[in-house]
Design a protein around this motif. Structure first.
Motif, PDB file in Angstrom:
ATOM      1  N   ARG A  29       0.854  -1.186   0.000  1.00 46.74           N
ATOM      2  CA  ARG A  29       0.000   0.000   0.000  1.00 46.74           C
ATOM      3  C   ARG A  29       0.893   1.240   0.000  1.00 46.74           C
ATOM      4  NH1 ARG A  29      -4.665  -0.668   4.433  1.00 46.74           N
ATOM      5  NH2 ARG A  29      -5.399   1.162   3.270  1.00 46.74           N
ATOM      6  N   THR A  30       1.042   1.830  -1.160  1.00 49.58           N
ATOM      7  CA  THR A  30       1.941   2.969  -1.310  1.00 49.58           C
ATOM      8  C   THR A  30       1.235   4.097  -2.059  1.00 49.58           C
ATOM      9  OG1 THR A  30       2.822   2.201  -3.430  1.00 49.58           O
ATOM     10  CG2 THR A  30       3.936   1.427  -1.444  1.00 49.58           C
ATOM     11  N   LEU A  31       1.923   5.204  -2.167  1.00 43.34           N
ATOM     12  CA  LEU A  31       1.476   6.317  -2.991  1.00 43.34           C
ATOM     13  C   LEU A  31       1.411   5.860  -4.444  1.00 43.34           C
ATOM     14  CD1 LEU A  31       0.940   9.439  -2.996  1.00 43.34           C
ATOM     15  CD2 LEU A  31       3.401   9.724  -3.366  1.00 43.34           C
ATOM     16  N   VAL A  32       0.349   6.280  -5.163  1.00 42.75           N
ATOM     17  CA  VAL A  32       0.137   5.849  -6.546  1.00 42.75           C
ATOM     18  C   VAL A  32       0.391   7.021  -7.498  1.00 42.75           C
ATOM     19  CG1 VAL A  32      -1.607   5.113  -8.227  1.00 42.75           C
ATOM     20  CG2 VAL A  32      -1.501   4.033  -5.968  1.00 42.75           C
ATOM     21  N   PHE A  33       1.157   6.753  -8.564  1.00 42.79           N
ATOM     22  CA  PHE A  33       1.379   7.728  -9.634  1.00 42.79           C
ATOM     23  C   PHE A  33       0.767   7.183 -10.915  1.00 42.79           C
ATOM     24  CE2 PHE A  33       4.455   9.128  -6.612  1.00 42.79           C
ATOM     25  CZ  PHE A  33       4.756  10.458  -6.900  1.00 42.79           C
ATOM     26  N   ASN A  34      -0.063   7.981 -11.577  1.00 45.62           N
ATOM     27  CA  ASN A  34      -0.626   7.560 -12.861  1.00 45.62           C
ATOM     28  C   ASN A  34      -0.804   8.785 -13.756  1.00 45.62           C
ATOM     29  OD1 ASN A  34      -2.777   8.816 -11.635  1.00 45.62           O
ATOM     30  ND2 ASN A  34      -4.233   7.165 -11.953  1.00 45.62           N
ATOM     31  N   GLY A  35      -1.420   8.577 -14.905  1.00 47.71           N
ATOM     32  CA  GLY A  35      -1.613   9.673 -15.841  1.00 47.71           C
ATOM     33  C   GLY A  35      -0.748   9.510 -17.075  1.00 47.71           C
ATOM     34  N   PHE A  36      -0.158  10.613 -17.530  1.00 48.23           N
ATOM     35  CA  PHE A  36       0.627  10.607 -18.772  1.00 48.23           C
ATOM     36  C   PHE A  36       2.077  10.223 -18.457  1.00 48.23           C
ATOM     37  CE2 PHE A  36      -3.065  13.132 -19.647  1.00 48.23           C
ATOM     38  CZ  PHE A  36      -3.387  12.840 -20.962  1.00 48.23           C
ATOM     39  N   ILE A  37       2.248   8.955 -18.108  1.00 49.62           N
ATOM     40  CA  ILE A  37       3.570   8.422 -17.763  1.00 49.62           C
ATOM     41  C   ILE A  37       3.934   7.361 -18.794  1.00 49.62           C
ATOM     42  CG2 ILE A  37       4.960   7.244 -16.013  1.00 49.62           C
ATOM     43  CD1 ILE A  37       2.996   8.250 -13.903  1.00 49.62           C
ATOM     44  N   ASN A  38       5.032   7.581 -19.461  1.00 48.17           N
ATOM     45  CA  ASN A  38       5.519   6.599 -20.434  1.00 48.17           C
ATOM     46  C   ASN A  38       6.981   6.298 -20.115  1.00 48.17           C
ATOM     47  OD1 ASN A  38       5.875   4.903 -22.618  1.00 48.17           O
ATOM     48  ND2 ASN A  38       6.135   6.561 -24.100  1.00 48.17           N
ATOM     49  N   GLU A  39       7.196   5.532 -19.070  1.00 43.40           N
ATOM     50  CA  GLU A  39       8.538   5.193 -18.596  1.00 43.40           C
ATOM     51  C   GLU A  39       8.644   3.676 -18.481  1.00 43.40           C
ATOM     52  OE1 GLU A  39      10.950   7.183 -18.198  1.00 43.40           O
ATOM     53  OE2 GLU A  39      10.036   9.167 -18.163  1.00 43.40           O
ATOM     54  N   PRO A  40       9.147   3.002 -19.519  1.00 47.12           N
ATOM     55  CA  PRO A  40       9.233   1.533 -19.493  1.00 47.12           C
ATOM     56  C   PRO A  40      10.137   1.043 -18.364  1.00 47.12           C
ATOM     57  CG  PRO A  40       9.552   2.376 -21.721  1.00 47.12           C
ATOM     58  CD  PRO A  40       9.612   3.551 -20.810  1.00 47.12           C
ATOM     59  N   TYR A  41       9.692   0.030 -17.693  1.00 52.26           N
ATOM     60  CA  TYR A  41      10.468  -0.569 -16.608  1.00 52.26           C
ATOM     61  C   TYR A  41      11.825  -1.054 -17.100  1.00 52.26           C
ATOM     62  CZ  TYR A  41      11.725  -3.990 -12.997  1.00 52.26           C
ATOM     63  OH  TYR A  41      12.387  -4.704 -12.029  1.00 52.26           O
ATOM     64  N   SER A  42      11.862  -1.579 -18.305  1.00 50.91           N
ATOM     65  CA  SER A  42      13.076  -2.219 -18.816  1.00 50.91           C
ATOM     66  C   SER A  42      14.236  -1.248 -19.017  1.00 50.91           C
ATOM     67  CB  SER A  42      12.773  -2.925 -20.138  1.00 50.91           C
ATOM     68  OG  SER A  42      12.284  -1.996 -21.096  1.00 50.91           O
ATOM     69  N   THR A  43      13.959   0.050 -19.158  1.00 52.01           N
ATOM     70  CA  THR A  43      15.029   1.002 -19.440  1.00 52.01           C
ATOM     71  C   THR A  43      15.729   1.513 -18.201  1.00 52.01           C
ATOM     72  OG1 THR A  43      13.508   2.889 -19.395  1.00 52.01           O
ATOM     73  CG2 THR A  43      13.842   1.779 -21.522  1.00 52.01           C
ATOM     74  N   ARG A  44      15.137   1.285 -17.012  1.00 51.84           N
ATOM     75  CA  ARG A  44      15.710   1.901 -15.834  1.00 51.84           C
ATOM     76  C   ARG A  44      15.845   0.990 -14.610  1.00 51.84           C
ATOM     77  NH1 ARG A  44      15.335   7.286 -14.590  1.00 51.84           N
ATOM     78  NH2 ARG A  44      15.957   6.546 -12.529  1.00 51.84           N
ATOM     79  N   TYR A  45      15.433  -0.264 -14.720  1.00 55.03           N
ATOM     80  CA  TYR A  45      15.320  -1.072 -13.521  1.00 55.03           C
ATOM     81  C   TYR A  45      16.671  -1.374 -12.871  1.00 55.03           C
ATOM     82  CZ  TYR A  45      16.809  -5.432 -15.815  1.00 55.03           C
ATOM     83  OH  TYR A  45      17.529  -6.404 -16.455  1.00 55.03           O
ATOM     84  N   ARG A  46      17.772  -1.240 -13.602  1.00 53.99           N
ATOM     85  CA  ARG A  46      19.088  -1.526 -13.020  1.00 53.99           C
ATOM     86  C   ARG A  46      19.730  -0.293 -12.369  1.00 53.99           C
ATOM     87  NH1 ARG A  46      21.109  -6.460 -14.285  1.00 53.99           N
ATOM     88  NH2 ARG A  46      20.151  -7.586 -16.010  1.00 53.99           N
TER      89      ARG A  46
END
Length: 265
Positions: free
Chosen positions: A141-158
């Motif tokens: 249960r955390t703060l939620v961010f949504n809307g115009f977000i286009n940030e693929p997990y694969s580009t930044r997860y490391r």
């Protein structure tokens, strides 16, 4: 002189005793069959997250799943630590053996501070600014961010925010999301009051509070302390007189002032 000789003899006897004890322990471990009764796992649940449990950690130890007899002295502590640390929900694992033949494992879970709903996918960002995949076992249960977000997990997860360098083309929206989420998470009041953040077309942050029928236009993450201080003054001095549902929009994106839109519904 005699006292000095006695001290040296006592020291030698102590060293010999320790060597003998360790020798017996090593010999005993060579003959000791390892099983789950010898396994002691401690998982930190201080942050209330339940991403992993005893069985998850046990399953990471291939020795317990392999066929045939396994002896205690054959357990590779470094390999076990590496395997457990590869779990995406775990930030740290410490493994050590005791002389009496027990394997101790201390596990620290990661702490998500925000859940991101990007296009076609969702993931967490933790308190170190590192992306974290969702778990099929537990939802934090955390703060939620949504809307115009286009940030693929694969580009930044490391990467985390501290590992970004000037050689990167640009910092992404995720960096601002982390800065805002971290600020809110570190405040008892704001973490209790703000439950959602919407990113609009202009890439401004709009805060959705738990109490009050209004949205808060924050803008960017510049001057966060000043903006939230203005909002706190507004909450303490204005809303007690007008009521929490008087306004539909509270705009903090102006210097030294708050611009409000009345709720006519």
């Amino acid at each position: 002189m005699i006292v000095r000789i006695l001290k040296i003899l006592l020291l030698c006897l102590s060293i010999v005793s320790i060597v003998v004890v360790l020798g017996f322990a090593e010999k005993s471990q060579k003959n000791q069959i390892f099983n789950t009764n010898n396994l002691k796992i401690n998982i930190n649940y201080d942050n209330d997250n339940r991403f992993v449990n005893f069985e998850d950690i046990k399953d990471e130890i291939t020795y317990l799943n392999s066929s045939g007899t396994k002896y205690f002295n054959q357990l590779n502590v470094l390999e076990i630590e590496k395997r457990i640390s590869n779990n995406p929900s775990i930030s740290d694992a410490q493994v050590f053996k005791s002389i009496d033949g027990k394997l101790f494992i201390d596990v620290t879970q990661r702490t998500p501070i925000a859940r991101i709903f990007s296009q076609n996918e969702s993931y967490y960002i933790d308190d170190n600014g590192r992306l974290m995949p969702l778990s099929s076992k537990y939802t934090s249960r955390t703060l939620v961010f949504n809307g115009f977000i286009n940030e693929p997990y694969s580009t930044r997860y490391r990467l985390n925010i501290t590992q970004l360098s000037d050689t990167l083309a640009k910092k992404t929206l995720l960096d601002d999301i982390f800065i805002l989420a971290d600020y809110i998470n570190k405040s008892d009041f704001w973490s209790a009051q703000i439950e959602q953040v919407f990113v609009n077309k202009e890439m401004d942050f709009e805060l959705i509070p738990k109490v009050g029928n209004h949205k808060i236009v924050l803008g960017g993450v510049d001057n966060l302390s000043a903006k939230f201080n203005k909002l706190m003054v507004f909450y303490k001095k204005a809303l007690p007189h007008t009521g929490w549902n008087e306004y539909s929009v509270v705009n903090l994106n102006y210097k030294n002032q708050i611009v409000c839109t009345k709720n006519y519904n």
